[in-house]
Design an enzyme around this catalytic site. Structure first.
Site, short mmCIF file in Angstrom:
data_model
loop_
_atom_site.label_atom_id
_atom_site.label_comp_id
_atom_site.label_asym_id
_atom_site.label_seq_id
_atom_site.Cartn_x
_atom_site.Cartn_y
_atom_site.Cartn_z
N GLU A 175 0.88 -1.16 0.00
CA GLU A 175 0.00 0.00 0.00
C GLU A 175 0.92 1.21 0.00
O GLU A 175 1.44 1.62 1.03
CB GLU A 175 -0.89 -0.06 1.25
CG GLU A 175 -2.10 0.83 1.16
CD GLU A 175 -2.01 2.03 2.07
OE1 GLU A 175 -1.78 3.13 1.53
OE2 GLU A 175 -2.14 1.86 3.29
N CYS A 188 -1.90 8.80 2.61
CA CYS A 188 -1.71 8.27 1.26
C CYS A 188 -2.96 8.57 0.44
O CYS A 188 -2.92 8.57 -0.79
CB CYS A 188 -1.39 6.79 1.30
SG CYS A 188 -2.59 5.86 2.22
C1 UN1 Z 1 -2.88 5.90 4.90
O1 UN1 Z 1 -2.73 7.11 4.72
O2 UN1 Z 1 -1.91 5.11 4.78
O3 UN1 Z 1 -8.77 6.43 4.16
C2 UN1 Z 1 -4.15 5.29 5.34
C3 UN1 Z 1 -8.08 7.08 4.95
C4 UN1 Z 1 -7.69 6.41 6.24
C5 UN1 Z 1 -6.49 5.57 6.06
C6 UN1 Z 1 -5.32 6.21 5.37
N1 UN1 Z 1 -8.79 5.60 6.70
O4 UN1 Z 1 -7.73 8.21 4.73
#
Ligand code: UN1
Length: 513
Positions: free
Chosen positions: A266, A300
């Site tokens: 990821e 992310c």
């Molecule tokens: C991440 O930034 O690695 O959907 C995860 C989202 C959060 C998770 C982000 N529930 O923004």
């Protein structure tokens, strides 16, 4: 303002100075490795120090994990679910303290720190239910008196590499599912947020101890890149789930590829919201601003690009200016502030040099991004988010700058918007803001967004745990969390059973003796 002091939080989790960074679950290894310090980006305060896990400690832990796997995989899945249920209760009890610790160590607003722990609780609940639903299929055999079925079995020790931006939640998505599936876990958290990881380990340790479970089910290894590499290269670890930059993911994938291990990656995102001229702009602006500046642009899933229909470009720009003018940057534990600091000064410098590059490339400033100075900003990690118009062919727009930087791109037709949208190497999250059902469905269709997540009338970040989470292209292709992501943590076994007294061969092959 802040009521619970950081000292109270450190005491609550017994986070003593030079804490060990290596644990097999309940016990901690003696502190032998080099020291990693945890400094809050809020005010540069030294929060604690941790001994990194040495090579010989890693060896011991890996062996212990293999032994523990022998025990854990033999427990019925619902019994494993019962342990996860207790972990969920433990997290509920410590939610406030853990959420605060995350905010102190990582710098995200308290609301988001608490939200992160809530996400952990949610995945525990999901995993408990899943413990009675690890379904395999049965299928008709072409041979008489034969039955075919599938079973799902655990893999072994699962390596989890997590990033600083979600110091605890992303680990839990992996660990809770991996455990319910019968695996044991070895967690290497980001060395930028070691204390949050140790706090989680302590919550888990209490439950492992109360249930008289052996060491090795939940191992923690704190260290730098070399330790991550050691884990990725280790043939005893059949699956590595890694979250972080595309650069890190490519390195990890190479090590795993060489030994034909499995991975769940990821990695970076470059997420966009398409704002149609048929959008409810109130929704669109709120979604865009939260997506771009939430967690200081360090998710992310953060929104990095707005692709806006020409008719509404000017209005969107004006409304963004109005919304950004209200943003308060400052101490993330003060609930009046929307945005805390970036993780460190290095991140602030990267933000600044990205802005420099945008300007050199002829980008136009809509809202100036800058490093903030003065009272309350002494740590050098606080920035004011920036918004820029830039030609979408610019290389920098294809890169993930992990900071609150937003690009505006105009479009004429939705087909053009989708082409612009997909023209980046990453493929994590995406959204369209429109009240037009045809536009919405086109965006979600096979000729629409190429991302793992595609939303309508909500932003790119803030996904719930029930769905599968992950993305395509340079985001790495992995899926974590909900839906049937659990299958990636197990091995599928196809069983053909002959309950007759003859041995017919498939495909009508005759082999008579
Ligand atoms: C991440 O930034 O690695 O959907 C995860 C989202 C959060 C998770 C982000 N529930 O923004």
């Amino acid at each position: 303002m802040e009521k619970t002091t950081i000292q109270e939080i450190l005491d609550y989790f017994k986070l003593t100075e030079n804490h060990s960074g290596a644990s097999t679950g309940i016990k901690w290894e003696p502190g032998e490795g080099s020291i990693i310090v945890s400094k809050s980006p809020i005010n540069s305060q030294l929060l604690g120090s941790v001994h990194s896990c040495t090579e010989s400690q890693y060896e011991k832990l890996a062996e212990q994990a293999l032994l523990a796997f022998g025990h854990w995989r033999g427990l019925p899945a619902p019994k494993r679910g019962e342990i996860i249920r207790q972990i969920g209760l433990g997290l509920r009890e410590s939610k406030e303290m853990l959420g605060r610790l995350v905010s102190h160590e990582m710098g995200k607003p308290l609301q988001e720190g608490l939200g992160e722990v809530q996400e952990m609780i949610d995945i525990c609940d999901f995993a408990v239910g899943l413990s009675r639903q690890l379904y395999g299929k049965t299928m008709p055999s072409e041979r008489p008196q034969h039955q075919i079925m599938e079973q799902w079995h655990p893999l072994g020790p699962v390596g989890i590499i997590s990033a600083f931006n979600f110091p605890v939640a992303v680990w839990s998505w992996n660990a809770m599912i991996a455990w319910v599936c019968g695996n044991v876990c070895i967690w290497k958290p980001s060395e930028k947020t070691p204390l949050s990881a140790i706090a989680c380990q302590k919550i888990i340790a209490k439950i492992l101890k109360e249930n008289k479970l052996p060491e090795g089910i939940s191992s923690l290894i704190i260290g730098d890149k070399t330790l991550g590499e050691r884990l990725a290269k280790d043939k005893r670890i059949p699956l590595i789930s890694a979250t972080g930059s595309t650069k890190m993911g490519k390195a990890v994938a190479q090590h795993i590829g060489e030994r034909l291990g499995k991975c769940i990656l990821e990695l970076g995102g470059n997420n966009a919201i398409v704002i149609s001229n048929k959008a409810n702009l109130d929704l669109a602006i709120r979604a865009a601003v939260f997506g771009a500046v939430g967690t200081a642009g360090q998710r992310c899933t953060s929104t990095r690009r707005l692709i806006i229909q020409r008719d509404v470009v000017e209005e969107v720009k004006e409304r963004l200016k109005g919304a950004y003018a209200q943003l308060k940057v400052g101490d993330p534990l003060d609930e009046n502030n929307h945005i805390g600091p970036l993780i460190d000064q290095e991140a602030a410098k990267q933000f600044e040099s990205a802005i420099q590059k945008i300007k050199e490339l002829g980008g136009r400033e809509v809202i100036a991004g800058s490093i903030l100075e003065g009272e309350g900003y002494e740590s050098g990690c606080y920035v004011h988010p920036g918004v820029y118009e830039l030609d979408p062919s610019a290389e920098i727009m294809k890169e993930e700058t992990f900071a609150p930087l937003l690009y505006l791109i105009p479009y004429e037709t939705l087909e053009e918007a989708i082409a612009l949208h997909n023209n980046v190497p990453q493929g994590l999250s995406s959204a369209i803001m429109t009240q037009d059902v045809s536009e919405a469905h086109l965006f979600l269709s096979a000729i629409g967004s190429d991302c793992g997540i595609a939303n309508v009338n909500i932003g790119t970040s803030g996904a719930e745990i029930g769905g599968a989470f992950g993305g395509e292209k340079e985001t790495g292709g992995g899926r974590e969390s909900g839906s049937d992501s659990w299958k990636a943590y197990m091995r599928r076994q196809t069983n053909t059973i002959n309950f007759g007294q003859t041995l017919p061969l498939a495909q009508g092959i005759k082999f008579d003796l």
